[in-house]
Design an enzyme around this catalytic site. Structure first.
Site, mmCIF file in Angstrom:
data_model
loop_
_atom_site.group_PDB
_atom_site.id
_atom_site.type_symbol
_atom_site.label_atom_id
_atom_site.label_comp_id
_atom_site.label_asym_id
_atom_site.label_seq_id
_atom_site.Cartn_x
_atom_site.Cartn_y
_atom_site.Cartn_z
ATOM 1 C CB CYS A 165 3.773 10.151 1.464
ATOM 2 S SG CYS A 165 2.118 10.848 1.662
ATOM 3 C CG ASN A 179 6.715 2.874 5.221
ATOM 4 O OD1 ASN A 179 6.208 2.930 4.127
ATOM 5 N ND2 ASN A 179 6.130 3.303 6.304
ATOM 6 C CG HIS A 201 7.925 7.419 5.646
ATOM 7 N ND1 HIS A 201 7.811 7.171 4.300
ATOM 8 C CD2 HIS A 201 6.718 7.137 6.183
ATOM 9 C CE1 HIS A 201 6.575 6.758 4.033
ATOM 10 N NE2 HIS A 201 5.888 6.728 5.157
ATOM 11 N NE ARG A 251 -1.385 2.413 2.887
ATOM 12 C CZ ARG A 251 -0.833 3.510 3.380
ATOM 13 N NH1 ARG A 251 -0.659 4.592 2.612
ATOM 14 N NH2 ARG A 251 -0.399 3.551 4.623
ATOM 15 C CG ASP A 252 3.131 4.328 3.038
ATOM 16 O OD1 ASP A 252 2.893 5.214 2.212
ATOM 17 O OD2 ASP A 252 3.592 4.563 4.171
ATOM 18 C CG HIS A 289 3.559 4.666 9.051
ATOM 19 N ND1 HIS A 289 2.997 3.680 8.265
ATOM 20 C CD2 HIS A 289 4.017 5.608 8.196
ATOM 21 C CE1 HIS A 289 3.118 4.010 6.988
ATOM 22 N NE2 HIS A 289 3.732 5.179 6.914
#
Ligand code: COA
Ligand code: ZN
Length: 311
Positions: free
Chosen positions: A239, A248, A208, A12-13, A206
């Site tokens: 993002c 991430n 990065h 996803r990310d 979460h």
């Protein structure tokens, strides 16, 4: 041994920020490779507007394929930006969903086309729905350690938002360092009062790795008792609404750190290396942090992984 929950968010990310659109069948292959490596929690897609994030336009198709291919339904999670996305997601057997609220007006407007109060309201509504439906809801507080548009935010402001969401019944509040502007001292200042108020089990991170401080922050959090982390295979990601954000924290690096700290991840680094290679070839990106490079080039004796994992 203490267990840590690693949410693999590469599908996803990670993929939402790739210029190449992957075929659903390739996403499925990657998901299965990640599962094979022992990653039990996968955030696989988001039910967003396909115009906003074309990389996630196959959310329904991918969900059908995944749930058909695997019996481990409880392992899959998806992100939803609004009630419409929530309803779309629940046409599949998801038992866990994520929603996002950003820390500032500007970030919410870019990400969700909403003001901060509107985004907060939206999340509170979804918390209510999830409680009724028995869905585990993780609420990401994006830009929790700095906003891509408005920079650093007062700690009290972030805590107020986090406390509101937790008090409303978010199962997990995920402090998201979307642009990797966090650092250990800031993480500690945010985590300590939240741990005291709500307990460590309802908190996640979460991170990065834009400035290389994701692992130092993770270590601080581990020491404070946190056991829930997002990570992305080979560090894939970014993002779309946070210019300059890199991926991430790499899953393999986080796994290595956790295992060295005596925490069990259940992840097989050798098998994960195969998933990293697959992700790299599918996205045509040069993926993998230092741990991945070590796994590739290590001397067979000095670099051997001890049987039964790292101790
Ligand atoms: N799934 C699919 N389509 C959706 C949707 C959803 N969850 N929510 C809205 N839409 C569609 C609407 O049907 C409409 O389509 P149309 O233009 O073809 O008629 C369009 O999106 C706009 O709808 P609207 O309600 O006005 O939404 P918006 O323009 O205010 O956009 C979001 C809001 C949240 C849907 C959009 O900004 C979005 O999907 N953002 C993604 C955020 C994200 O994932 N960020 C990265 C993760 S942190
Ligand atoms: Zn992210």
């Amino acid at each position: 041994m203490d267990q840590v929950v690693i949410n693999e968010v590469g599908l996803r990310d990670g993929l939402q920020n790739q210029p190449t659109l992957l075929a659903t069948a390739d996403k499925l292959r990657l998901a299965l490779a990640l599962q094979k490596a022992g990653l039990d929690h996968l955030e696989v897609t988001s039910f967003v507007s396909p115009r906003a994030i074309p990389q996630m336009a196959d959310a329904d198709e991918l969900s059908h394929a995944l749930f058909a291919a695997s019996t481990r339904h409880q392992d899959y999670a998806a992100l939803v930006p609004n009630l419409r996305g929530y309803e779309r997601a629940l046409r599949h057997p998801y038992r866990e969903l994520s929603v996002v609220v950003a820390s500032t007006d500007s970030f919410n407007r870019h990400n969700l086309n909403k003001s901060l109060p509107e985004a907060l309201d939206g999340a509170l509504t979804l918390i209510g729905c999830a409680r009724e439906d028995g869905v585990r809801l993780r609420v990401h507080l994006s830009g929790a350690m700095g906003c891509p548009y408005d920079g650093a935010q007062p700690i009290r402001h972030i805590l107020d938002l986090a406390e509101t969401l937790l008090a409303a019944g978010a199962d997990e509040l995920v402090l998201s360092d979307t642009i990797g502007s966090g650092h250990p001292r800031l993480a500690r200042a945010l985590l300590l009062p939240l741990i005291e108020g709500f307990g460590v089990d309802r908190l996640g991170l979460h991170l990065h790795d834009t400035r290389g401080l994701a692992l130092p922050i993770a270590l601080v959090a581990i020491d404070l008792g946190l056991r829930r982390f997002d990570a992305s295979v080979g560090g894939l990601g970014g993002c779309p609404y946070a210019p300059g954000a890199t991926g991430n924290v790499a899953t393999e690096s986080l796994v290595y750190l956790c295992e060295r700290e005596g925490l069990r991840t259940g992840v097989d680094l050798e098998a994960l290396q195969e998933a990293i290679a697959l992700a790299a070839s599918l996205t045509a990106q040069n993926l993998g942090g230092p741990v991945s490079r070590w796994l590739q080039h290590r001397c067979p004796v000095a670099g051997a992984l001890p049987a039964g994992g790292l101790s």
